[in-house]
Scaffold this motif. Structure first.
Motif, PDB file in Angstrom:
ATOM      1  N   PHE A  89      63.735   1.925  62.969  1.00 20.81           N
ATOM      2  CA  PHE A  89      62.654   1.810  61.986  1.00 20.81           C
ATOM      3  C   PHE A  89      61.754   3.033  62.122  1.00 20.81           C
ATOM      4  CE2 PHE A  89      58.546  -0.588  60.798  1.00 20.81           C
ATOM      5  CZ  PHE A  89      58.688  -0.242  59.467  1.00 20.81           C
ATOM      6  N   LEU A 101      65.650   2.241  58.669  1.00 25.56           N
ATOM      7  CA  LEU A 101      64.636   1.831  57.702  1.00 25.56           C
ATOM      8  C   LEU A 101      63.670   2.999  57.530  1.00 25.56           C
ATOM      9  CD1 LEU A 101      63.921  -1.746  59.119  1.00 25.56           C
ATOM     10  CD2 LEU A 101      65.610  -1.056  57.405  1.00 25.56           C
ATOM     11  N   THR A 103      67.758   2.717  54.189  1.00 30.66           N
ATOM     12  CA  THR A 103      67.057   2.070  53.083  1.00 30.66           C
ATOM     13  C   THR A 103      65.598   2.515  53.092  1.00 30.66           C
ATOM     14  OG1 THR A 103      68.466   0.108  53.248  1.00 30.66           O
ATOM     15  CG2 THR A 103      66.392  -0.139  52.055  1.00 30.66           C
ATOM     16  N   VAL A 156      62.081   1.518  52.607  1.00 28.58           N
ATOM     17  CA  VAL A 156      61.376   0.234  52.594  1.00 28.58           C
ATOM     18  C   VAL A 156      59.886   0.404  52.316  1.00 28.58           C
ATOM     19  CG1 VAL A 156      63.049  -0.843  54.149  1.00 28.58           C
ATOM     20  CG2 VAL A 156      61.022   0.287  55.111  1.00 28.58           C
ATOM     21  N   ALA A 215      62.142  -4.608  54.596  1.00 26.03           N
ATOM     22  CA  ALA A 215      62.752  -4.369  55.904  1.00 26.03           C
ATOM     23  C   ALA A 215      63.493  -5.611  56.394  1.00 26.03           C
ATOM     24  CB  ALA A 215      61.683  -3.959  56.907  1.00 26.03           C
ATOM     25  N   ALA A 231      66.816  -5.812  54.553  1.00 27.78           N
ATOM     26  CA  ALA A 231      67.780  -4.856  55.075  1.00 27.78           C
ATOM     27  C   ALA A 231      68.297  -5.277  56.444  1.00 27.78           C
ATOM     28  CB  ALA A 231      67.153  -3.462  55.147  1.00 27.78           C
TER      29      ALA A 231
END
Length: 376
Positions: free
Chosen positions: A114, A138, A156, A158, A366, A369
């Motif tokens: 993340f 993320l 992704t 987010v 998040a 995902a």
């Protein structure tokens, strides 16, 4: 559902705490553990080690703490390999997390990172390491997934959780009232960083700059939010470099300080994005050990250091880094914002556009995902 997480400093703790709100909405009985701080603890996170253990920046500083940090990573890896959580989420701290993620992924544990490391700013070679370490990334900024996908890394966008957490209209009046500041006061927020090394290298120059500003404009008020555990470092520096300064020390409350102030003198890092989301004019300063700076400078890909400038692709706010981070220059640049209200208003409009672009309900995106990764 059990997840392991590592957040390595105050900014990571903040991001992880916001992420956990979305995860707990999806999985109400979620259990999380690993390395984290107070924001994560508020969401029921069990910290096996405190996040301050990893709050070190700069090559020289990391070398000083290498044995302890390496020992923590080894012990954490062994424990996670035994307990085998549904997934591991590394929150920022790539120097610590990517190696750990690679080991866990090799052992069949799903890994999510993340916050995309700033491979677009420096150390682009990390992209290959991420491909070997992360099942999914993320991303906080919209241009990052395409960049990662070029290197075979699933990702992704987010949004940025701070863009959700910080209101589009900052609560200036309420924050001033909470801090005992009058509406007519001109207020400077001083944010010298959340790491001990940052306080060591940056706080003296920032405090000297505040003292210079006060001598020129005695009516100015100053607020300085302190990260947990750093008060004992700040108070002696305040007495040494700015005795008698009308400066209010706050335990935490950085968002209240940013909402209440007119301008901020701020260390480069996530806090500069927070300041931008509060629509604030700012002066970004930073210092580190000289050898660390020389090594980092050689690997930079672009001229900007501060996130507001990187995202804007130009110097919308001043940056005074290393040798340029001098009290006189810092004070002069900060006062210039107070004198040029049209420029500050134009900057606020630009930051408002940035705020809207980063708002995506990050906690929900998040969690969606992460659910796909866990169920894959």
């Amino acid at each position: 559902m059990q997840l392991a997480m590592v957040a390595g400093e105050a900014s990571g703790d903040l991001l992880a705490g916001l992420l956990l709100t979305g995860l707990k909405q999806r999985w109400p009985t979620l259990q999380t553990h690993g390395i984290g701080g107070p924001r994560m603890a508020e969401q029921g996170f069990e910290a096996w080690w405190p996040h301050q253990k990893l709050a070190v920046r700069g090559y020289v500083e990391v070398l000083r703490h290498y044995r302890e940090i390496s020992g923590i990573r080894e012990a954490l890896a062994e424990r996670l390999l035994q307990e085998r959580p549904a997934a591991f989420v590394g929150v920022d701290a790539p120097d610590f997390n990517l190696g750990l993620e690679k080991r866990l992924k090799t052992a069949g544990i799903k890994t999510v990172h993340f916050v995309c490391p700033s491979i677009w700013a420096w150390r682009g070679g990390r992209a290959k390491k991420m491909a070997a370490s992360c099942d999914h990334v993320l991303c906080l900024f919209p241009f990052e997934p395409a960049l990662l996908q070029q290197h075979g890394v699933a990702a992704t966008f987010v949004g940025h959780p701070l863009a959700d957490a910080i209101p589009l209209q900052p609560p200036r009046a309420a924050s001033r009232a909470a801090l005992g500041l009058a509406e007519a006061d001109e207020v400077v927020a001083v944010l010298p960083g959340s790491r001990r090394s940052e306080i060591q290298y940056i706080a003296p120059a920032f405090l000297q700059a505040a003292a210079l500003m006060h001598r020129q404009r005695p009516s100015l008020r100053f607020v300085l939010p302190i990260s947990p555990g750093l008060r004992e470092m700040i108070e002696p520096l305040l007495q040494a470099h700015a005795p008698g300064l009308p400066l209010q020390l706050l335990d935490g409350q950085s968002h209240a300080a940013l909402a209440a102030c007119d301008v901020t003198l701020i260390a480069s890092g996530t806090a500069t994005l927070e300041a931008a989301l509060f629509k604030l004019p700012m002066v970004i300063g930073y210092r580190m050990h000289g050898l660390s700076w020389q090594l980092m400078k050689r690997m930079r890909y672009q001229p900007w250091v501060g996130l507001p400038n990187i995202l804007s692709r130009e110097f919308v706010v001043p940056e005074l880094i290393q040798e340029d981070c001098q009290p006189e220059a810092l004070a002069r640049a900060t006062l210039r914002w107070l004198d040029d209200r049209p420029a500050a208003a134009a900057l606020a409009r630009r930051f408002d556009d940035l705020h809207h672009s980063l708002r995506r309900d990050t906690a929900r995106c998040a969690a969606d995902a992460l659910a796909q990764v866990v169920q894959a």
